[in-house]
Scaffold this active site. Structure first.
Site, PDB file in Angstrom:
ATOM      1  N   HIS A 102       1.052  -1.311   0.026  1.00  0.00           N
ATOM      2  CA  HIS A 102       0.025  -0.047   0.083  1.00  0.00           C
ATOM      3  C   HIS A 102       0.826   1.140   0.001  1.00  0.00           C
ATOM      4  CE1 HIS A 102      -3.222  -2.907   0.926  1.00  0.00           C
ATOM      5  NE2 HIS A 102      -2.719  -3.167   1.954  1.00  0.00           N
ATOM      6  N   GLU A 119      -1.797  -0.480   8.316  1.00  0.00           N
ATOM      7  CA  GLU A 119      -2.860  -1.335   8.719  1.00  0.00           C
ATOM      8  C   GLU A 119      -2.392  -2.178   9.933  1.00  0.00           C
ATOM      9  OE1 GLU A 119      -4.377  -3.392   5.377  1.00  0.00           O
ATOM     10  OE2 GLU A 119      -2.508  -4.564   5.021  1.00  0.00           O
ATOM     11  N   HIS A 177       3.314  -7.410   1.763  1.00  0.00           N
ATOM     12  CA  HIS A 177       2.816  -8.473   2.655  1.00  0.00           C
ATOM     13  C   HIS A 177       1.771  -9.175   1.993  1.00  0.00           C
ATOM     14  CE1 HIS A 177       0.161  -4.933   2.518  1.00  0.00           C
ATOM     15  NE2 HIS A 177      -0.785  -5.683   2.770  1.00  0.00           N
ATOM     16  N   ARG A 197      -1.305  -4.741  -6.196  1.00  0.00           N
ATOM     17  CA  ARG A 197      -1.167  -6.112  -6.372  1.00  0.00           C
ATOM     18  C   ARG A 197       0.279  -6.564  -7.034  1.00  0.00           C
ATOM     19  NH1 ARG A 197      -5.644  -7.443  -8.631  1.00  0.00           N
ATOM     20  NH2 ARG A 197      -7.008  -7.173  -6.874  1.00  0.00           N
TER      21      ARG A 197
END
Length: 345
Positions: A102, A119, A177, A197
């Site tokens: 991200h 996150e 991740h 992605r």
């Protein structure tokens, strides 16, 4: 007068999704699976709908527009307006998720988005052979990364952990991740739906098409630093006490395992307090309103609340989430106040 809010779940069917959420009473028929349950969302087009009280059937965004700082806190409202700053999910991975990254705030804003995505995950279930990918094993150059990606050897560079129930993983923006098959987590993140992605195991959807990769976009987002043993958060939780498991500029998350009622004083907290049930059954009482919670459900306690009481049914665990607004006028922002807030009244 505003009161603690409960929300209807939003379900998302994805190629890697599982069906564990049915164990907790969620019904997402006719979807074949539910890979993502959005428990609390302010994302445009997928705003959470209030389930209780006179505000039922209104969206979270509409409630913020009416109650502003009384609901989310003055500083939070001044910064984020009617968009709630956090997105809360339960992710059920029956198959491996794509390896992804991200962007941070700066890169996201350069590309026309409001903010990036930092996150954290709290592991709710994990099969014996499950795995989680978090970061690079060692410091890696962009050239090494690109060569490994092109040759199909990306996994040789990545750090892999075997998760267990109760594990916490903090995933800052920029960290490569992925969740592996057989893991279910509670996810607390910035309100952003931007994912680059990197690799998707060459799988195809029902129409025989591969999902889009974002190889070029991801290059500028990736932090190539080695993980150096910091993939999993180390903490020690005690029964009927509150333990901080993640703290950053965007959210502070604490774990509460308890089997007896707990009361907290919120008078000095200029921010909402969010409770998410991750084990057992519990109830949240504040402002003369009681909100029952089972696993995967959230309760948003308004910033105007002076106190909150938490009630377990037997053994239960809650995640307690808020934002450190102290020092928002100064950079960098610290989290020293957390130690005081975690003391029960």
């Amino acid at each position: 007068m505003i009161y603690p809010l409960k929300f209807l779940p939003l379900y998302k069917n994805v190629i890697w999704g599982g069906n564990r959420l049915k164990e907790y009473g969620f019904n997402y028929d006719p979807l074949p699976n539910c890979g993502e349950l959005w428990a609390l969302s302010s994302v445009e087009g997928r705003e959470s709908v209030i389930a209780n009280g006179f505000l039922a059937d209104n969206t979270l965004n509409e409630a913020i527009e009416i109650y502003m700082g009384e609901l989310v806190g003055d500083k939070v409202f001044n910064r984020y307006g009617t968009e709630f700053p956090l997105l809360v999910k339960v992710i059920d991975a029956a198959r491996d998720l794509s390896i992804q990254v991200h962007p941070d705030d700066e890169l996201a804003q350069q590309r026309g988005m409001k903010q990036g995505k930092t996150e954290m995950w709290y592991v709710m279930q994990a099969d014996k052979e499950a795995k989680i990918i978090s970061g690079f094993r060692r410091d890696t150059t962009p050239e090494e990364y690109k060569a490994a990606l092109d040759s199909g050897h990306l996994m040789d560079l990545l750090h892999v952990e075997k998760p267990e129930v109760g594990d916490v993983f903090f995933i800052p923006a920029g960290r490569v991740h992925a969740l592996g098959a057989g893991v279910m987590v509670a996810e607390i993140q910035q309100t952003s739906d931007c994912t680059y992605r990197i690799y998707d195991y060459d799988r195809v959807d029902a129409d025989g098409k591969k999902r889009q990769l974002h190889t070029a976009e991801a290059m500028d987002a990736i932090d190539f630093s080695g993980i150096e043993g910091h993939a999993k958060t180390r903490y020690q939780a005690r029964q009927n006490e509150t333990t901080t498991v993640a703290a950053c500029d965007y959210f502070a998350t604490r774990l509460i395992p308890f089997n007896t009622p707990i009361r907290k004083n919120l008078e000095d907290v200029d921010c909402f307090v969010l409770y998410m049930c991750v084990e057992g059954l519990a109830a949240v009482k504040s402002m003369d309103t009681i909100v029952p919670l089972h696993v995967g459900e959230c309760c948003l306690v308004p910033a105007a609340a002076d106190s909150v009481e938490l009630f377990p049914e037997g053994e239960a665990k809650l995640l307690e989430v808020t934002i450190d607004t102290h020092g928002w006028d100064d950079k960098p922002r610290g989290c020293d106040w957390l130690a005081e807030f975690t003391k029960e009244a």
